[in-house]
Design an enzyme around this catalytic site. Structure first.
Site, short mmCIF file in Angstrom:
data_model
loop_
_atom_site.label_atom_id
_atom_site.label_comp_id
_atom_site.label_asym_id
_atom_site.label_seq_id
_atom_site.Cartn_x
_atom_site.Cartn_y
_atom_site.Cartn_z
N TYR A 58 19.70 51.35 48.50
CA TYR A 58 21.03 51.90 48.18
C TYR A 58 21.11 53.35 48.63
O TYR A 58 20.31 54.18 48.19
CB TYR A 58 21.30 51.85 46.67
N PHE A 216 26.55 41.18 40.84
CA PHE A 216 27.90 40.73 41.19
C PHE A 216 28.54 40.04 39.98
O PHE A 216 29.28 39.05 40.13
CB PHE A 216 27.88 39.77 42.39
N LEU A 218 30.91 40.91 38.19
CA LEU A 218 32.37 40.98 38.22
C LEU A 218 32.93 40.61 39.59
O LEU A 218 34.08 40.90 39.90
CB LEU A 218 32.85 42.37 37.81
N ALA A 219 32.08 39.97 40.42
CA ALA A 219 32.52 39.48 41.73
C ALA A 219 33.20 40.58 42.54
O ALA A 219 34.34 40.43 43.01
CB ALA A 219 33.43 38.27 41.58
N SER A 220 32.50 41.70 42.69
CA SER A 220 33.00 42.85 43.46
C SER A 220 34.35 43.36 42.96
O SER A 220 35.14 43.91 43.73
CB SER A 220 33.10 42.50 44.95
N GLY A 221 34.61 43.17 41.67
CA GLY A 221 35.83 43.68 41.06
C GLY A 221 36.91 42.62 40.86
O GLY A 221 37.90 42.87 40.15
N LEU A 223 36.91 39.99 39.03
CA LEU A 223 37.03 39.57 37.63
C LEU A 223 37.53 40.67 36.70
O LEU A 223 37.61 40.48 35.50
CB LEU A 223 35.69 39.01 37.14
N GLY A 225 40.56 41.64 37.21
CA GLY A 225 41.96 41.27 37.20
C GLY A 225 42.86 42.13 38.06
O GLY A 225 44.07 41.89 38.13
N LYS A 226 42.28 43.12 38.75
CA LYS A 226 43.15 43.99 39.56
C LYS A 226 43.57 43.34 40.88
O LYS A 226 44.50 43.81 41.54
CB LYS A 226 42.48 45.34 39.81
#
Length: 319
Positions: A58, A216, A218-221, A223, A225-226
């Protein structure tokens, strides 16, 4: 055997006692500079968080970076705050820049020293093999990691991105030889990516008492909801997240998350993490925050307990 049962509000992973949310450090040195990263780390620690995850690689994918930027920022923060003894630090080996790619003994030995220098510490609490290297026998990998444990450079070891067969062989060898044994696995796992862990890999983990710390989560965001049909989100991860809008499952999951979140007056991210935290073998989900404002919904997973009916609703929607 790893004990993932709660101890107060914390979880045990081997000898480590960790917060119910692991804070991902992949954004440090990428979408968050050192000042922003320090603010997120401060807020996480002030809220009782103590489990920080990073890797040697990273964030080598950023133009101008070499890898190790996240470890360096975390090391600088630990030194500046003087709180090393209060923080559980996890990092990884095997997926770094070419010098540190693979899991040959010389690579692991050199890479751990580089990580220790960047983290400004003499011991890594949890050291993962980031990506398995099938060209190296599991016996060599485990023996090398065991040496690091015996030398006090690593406290516990874990694996990520490994097949069920190789994981089982590694754990069986550790048992037979009386050497350090993986206590944790870091799989790709979420409401929209279940077959990446469920099945044989999860069975091996359960049989050996491993604690899962899914990435992952939140699945790259997605999940959070945005990402919705017809919306455009300015994010470095937008492409990876928005792909789920093209699947029926992704839309079903959003609908179910909306329903459960409304029942608890909670954020979708909190519900998604709570579903994950309730799954067999999962000790604590892993999620990152680029800004302090993104932290509260993640930290709230520690206090949200979903009903059996709500868990079933989400499981069905994500099938």
């Amino acid at each position: 055997m790893a004990d993932i049962h709660p101890v107060g509000t914390h979880r045990k992973i081997g000898s480590l006692l960790v917060h119910p949310l692991a804070l991902g450090g992949n954004v440090f040195g990428w979408t968050a500079d050192e000042k922003q990263s320090f603010a997120v780390l401060d807020a996480y620690a002030e809220a009782g968080g103590n489990f920080i995850d990073t890797a040697d690689v990273y964030s080598a994918w950023v133009p101008g970076n070499e890898g190790g930027e996240s470890e360096t920022i975390i090391g600088n923060w630990l030194a500046a705050r003087g709180n090393r003894d209060e923080i559980v630090v996890a990092t990884k080996v095997g997926n770094g820049v070419p010098t540190y790619r693979g899991l040959a003994k010389n690579v692991i030995r050199a890479d751990v020293e580089a990580s220790l220098r960047r983290l400004r510490t003499d011991c890594i609490d949890l050291y993962y093999t980031h990506v398995d290297d099938e060209s190296v026998p599991v016996e060599e990998i485990i023996t090398t990691l065991n040496e690091l444990v015996e030398e006090g450079k690593v406290r516990e070891i874990g694996a990520s991105n490994i097949t069920a067969d190789r994981l089982d062989k590694s754990l069986t060898y550790s048992d037979a030889a009386g050497l350090a044994k993986y206590v944790a696995i870091q799989p790709h796992y979420s409401l929209v990516s279940r077959d990446t862990y469920e099945g044989e890999l999860a069975k091996v983990s359960a049989a050996h008492g491993l604690a899962a710390i899914p990435y992952f989560a939140l699945a790259s965001g997605f999940l959070t909801g945005k990402y919705r049909p017809g919306t455009k989100v300015d994010s470095a991860r937008a492409g990876s997240a928005a792909v789920h809008l093209e699947s029926e499952r992704g839309l079903r999951v959003l609908t179910a998350l909306d329903e459960v979140a409304a029942a608890h007056d909670a954020e979708l991210a909190t519900v998604a993490l709570a579903w994950l935290a309730a799954q067999p073998t999962v000790a604590t989900p892993l999620a990152s925050a680029r800004t302090v404002d993104q932290l509260p919904p993640l930290l709230a997973v520690a206090d949200l307990k979903l009903t059996e009916a709500e868990l079933a609703r989400l499981t069905e929607a994500s099938a």
